[in-house]
Design a protein around this motif. Structure first.
Motif, PDB file in Angstrom:
ATOM      1  N   VAL A 175       0.836  -1.197   0.000  1.00 49.81           N
ATOM      2  CA  VAL A 175       0.000   0.000   0.000  1.00 49.81           C
ATOM      3  C   VAL A 175       0.874   1.252   0.000  1.00 49.81           C
TER       4      VAL A 175
ATOM      5  N   GLY B 262      -7.429  -0.607  -0.085  1.00 49.92           N
ATOM      6  CA  GLY B 262      -6.947  -1.611   0.845  1.00 49.92           C
ATOM      7  C   GLY B 262      -8.075  -2.542   1.271  1.00 49.92           C
TER       8      GLY B 262
ATOM      9  N   ALA C 293      -3.850   4.184   1.684  1.00 50.77           N
ATOM     10  CA  ALA C 293      -4.948   3.706   0.845  1.00 50.77           C
ATOM     11  C   ALA C 293      -6.000   4.804   0.677  1.00 50.77           C
TER      12      ALA C 293
END
Length: 296
Positions: A159, A171, A186
């Motif tokens: 991420v 995510g 995210a």
């Protein structure tokens, strides 16, 4: 010296602390005095026999942080250098969970200066897995990527790295991890799954397989983290899986990103090397947000 090994496959109780000879570096190799090294799910797989090696003594551990203790001919490292390295291997007699380990010099990188060895010892395996998976995805800035297992070690690094490349990250994790996953970069979060065909790509750190593949648009790309375990291609989706490999140059880049605050290193608990079996039992309990780290 002491090293964590298995001689028979099984649960955490199969882990032994053995007295073994201190390894000697050959040409182009260095010996590292180990200060710390993370315990990872792959270690549990080795311990359980998923990768073979029955009848052999098999060393455990892939992650190492420590200092150079000796260098072979043509190894461009000095004794005392603080370093990290990936010790890759699933059926070798000695792994990173030991007091000393020998690795090829080109697998070694300078340890990040902003963290201690315990935290640095969580970087090599999971960081290299994440960045090499992103390399396989080969996404342009602005592409959409869903990362499964986004609260885990590989997923969390993925991420952060993907967001840093200008990729729009969703995510995927348990609902209680939303705040953590968003803090990693995210732009979106989902606990229930993605929309069918809703993203350009999936990095499947949670090993969901075909369920995650369904979230990729026609002609997109899926990359998993279990070599050979990716689902077959459908709808023109390219499917692949990362087989992590040592790479000192890439590991050095990751260390610089740690020092720049781009990558976050997370430690859940530490155990002395002599309690490696207890550490394996804690890993098996699950529920960790960060790595268990063994400290010789």
């Amino acid at each position: 010296m002491r090293a964590a090994v298995v001689r028979t496959f099984g649960g955490p109780e199969a882990v032994e602390i053995a007295e073994v000879p201190v390894p000697e570096p050959g040409a182009g190799q260095v010996r590292i005095k180990v200060a710390a090294g993370a315990l990872n799910p792959v270690d549990a797989g080795v311990r359980a026999g998923f990768f073979g090696g029955a009848g052999k003594t098999i060393g455990l551990g892939w992650d190492v942080a420590g200092t150079v203790d000796a260098a072979g001919v043509a190894a461009a490292w000095q004794v005392g250098d603080p370093v990290v390295a990936l010790v890759a291997g699933v059926a070798e007699p000695l792994g990173a969970h030991a007091e000393y380990v020998v690795v090829d010099a080109d697998a070694v990188a300078v340890a990040p200066a902003s963290v201690d060895a315990v935290h640095a010892g969580t970087l090599p395996l999971n960081g290299l897995t994440a960045v090499q998976a992103l390399d396989l995805l080969d996404l342009a800035p602005g592409s959409s990527l869903l990362v499964t297992g986004a609260a885990g070690a590989v997923g969390g690094f993925a991420v952060q790295l993907a967001a840093g490349r200008g990729i729009e990250v969703t995510g995927h994790a348990r609902a209680g991890d939303e705040e953590l996953v968003r803090s990693l970069g995210a732009a979106r979060f989902t606990a229930g799954g993605g929309e069918p065909g809703g993203v350009d790509a999936v990095l499947d750190a949670a090993v969901l397989g075909e369920a995650a593949l369904a979230w990729v648009r026609d002609g997109g790309v899926y990359v998993g983290v279990r070599p050979g375990g990716q689902p077959g291609s459908v709808r023109g989706v390219r499917t692949d899986a990362v087989a992590v490999r040592p790479d000192g140059a890439r590991l050095a880049e990751l260390g610089r990103l740690v020092d720049e605050g781009v990558l976050t290193l997370r430690v859940a608990e530490t155990y002395p090397l002599g309690e490696a079996a207890k550490a394996h039992a804690r890993l098996a309990e699950g529920g960790l947000r960060g790595r268990v780290v063994l400290v010789p």
